[in-house]
Design an enzyme around this catalytic site. Structure first.
Site, mmCIF file in Angstrom:
data_model
loop_
_atom_site.group_PDB
_atom_site.id
_atom_site.type_symbol
_atom_site.label_atom_id
_atom_site.label_comp_id
_atom_site.label_asym_id
_atom_site.label_seq_id
_atom_site.Cartn_x
_atom_site.Cartn_y
_atom_site.Cartn_z
ATOM 1 N N SER A 97 0.789 -1.238 0.000
ATOM 2 C CA SER A 97 0.000 0.000 0.000
ATOM 3 C C SER A 97 0.814 1.278 0.000
ATOM 4 C CB SER A 97 -0.942 0.036 1.210
ATOM 5 O OG SER A 97 -1.845 -1.035 1.139
ATOM 6 N N LYS A 140 -7.873 3.291 7.157
ATOM 7 C CA LYS A 140 -6.816 4.226 6.755
ATOM 8 C C LYS A 140 -7.353 5.652 6.687
ATOM 9 C CE LYS A 140 -4.191 0.788 4.204
ATOM 10 N NZ LYS A 140 -3.732 0.307 2.906
#
Length: 192
Positions: A97, A140
């Site tokens: 990521s 997130k």
């Protein structure tokens, strides 16, 4: 931005470039030739990065060196040492990521264009600069909101994940969907 079982948060990625040796000539590269030869760039990674994150950094460097012309890098950089560091070195980090973040840090260091402070990002990258879907988007984004971030870049392929985001987070975060590193750089890098 990253995700753990305890929730999401943000991490910082630093990049620095050091010229090891000046270019042999002051002539410009041919129009169709590479501006920056990957053989002239060594990569140092620190911050207790796992194998997948190291692979993301290598892919990011390959993309940036292959797109030196679009990034307006000088034609004669010589031999470079590129150092990517993710602080909190005692904490192991891994996953794909951070690919967009590492690529942005490298582009920033090489072009000397600062990254906008209000922007956070997440996304896996390919060698061709495509931004791929990742997991843990809701967590997130909530972590970014807690950290005071106002603008986030996420993969377009994760658009459906925004439906899970609480209304207050949707209102306080400006979320931009991206498909490519070119879009990421345009949104994240400031002119000098």
């Amino acid at each position: 931005m990253y995700y753990t079982p305890a929730g999401g948060d943000i991490m910082f990625v630093e990049a620095a470039v050091r010229r090891v040796r000046r270019a042999a000539s002051e002539t410009h590269a041919p129009e169709d030739g590479p501006l920056l030869d990957a053989a002239d760039v060594s990569l140092i990674l620190t911050g207790q990065l796992g194998d997948v994150m190291r692979e993301s950094a290598r892919a990011a460097l390959t993309y940036v060196t292959n797109h030196a012309r679009e990034l307006h890098l000088p034609s004669e950089l010589g031999t470079l040492e590129v150092h990517v560091h993710v602080p909190a070195g005692a904490v192991p980090k891994d996953g794909p990521s951070a690919g967009v973040t590492i690529a942005t840090a490298l582009a920033s260091a090489l072009t000397q264009k600062p990254v906008r402070k209000e922007v956070a990002m997440t996304g896996e990258i390919t060698l061709n600069g495509r931004v791929l879907a990742i997991g843990g988007v809701k967590e997130k984004l909530l972590g970014a909101k807690r950290a005071g971030v106002t603008r986030v870049l996420i993969p377009r392929a994760n658009e459906a994940d925004l439906d899970d985001l609480p209304a207050d987070a949707r209102e306080s975060l400006h979320v931009e969907l991206v498909d490519s590193l070119a879009q990421v750089f345009a949104a994240a890098l400031r002119e000098r």
